[in-house]
Design a protein around this motif. Structure first.
Motif: not given
Length: 66
Positions: A30-38, A47-53
């Protein structure tokens, strides 16, 4: 009629050794989709992964004040 959850339920008790890994496995897809979209939108994936953390940690901090 109850909706089926998008994320599977835990297979282990919260104190079981496998619980955290099981939770990570359930959330990973479920994290791959928002990271792909970002990334598609032009954001740097790391940086998007860091923002999610950061957002996840912030929600933990806010949950204690509710």
């Amino acid at each position: 009629m109850t909706k089926e959850p998008l994320i599977r339920s835990p297979a282990h008790e919260v104190n079981a050794a496998r619980y955290d890994n099981d939770c990570q496995d359930a959330l990973a897809a479920h994290l791959d989709d928002p990271l792909d979209q970002a990334e598609t939108a032009g954001w740097n994936r790391n940086r998007a992964a860091a923002a999610l953390m950061y957002l996840a940690a912030k929600r933990l901090n806010n949950a204690g004040s509710r």
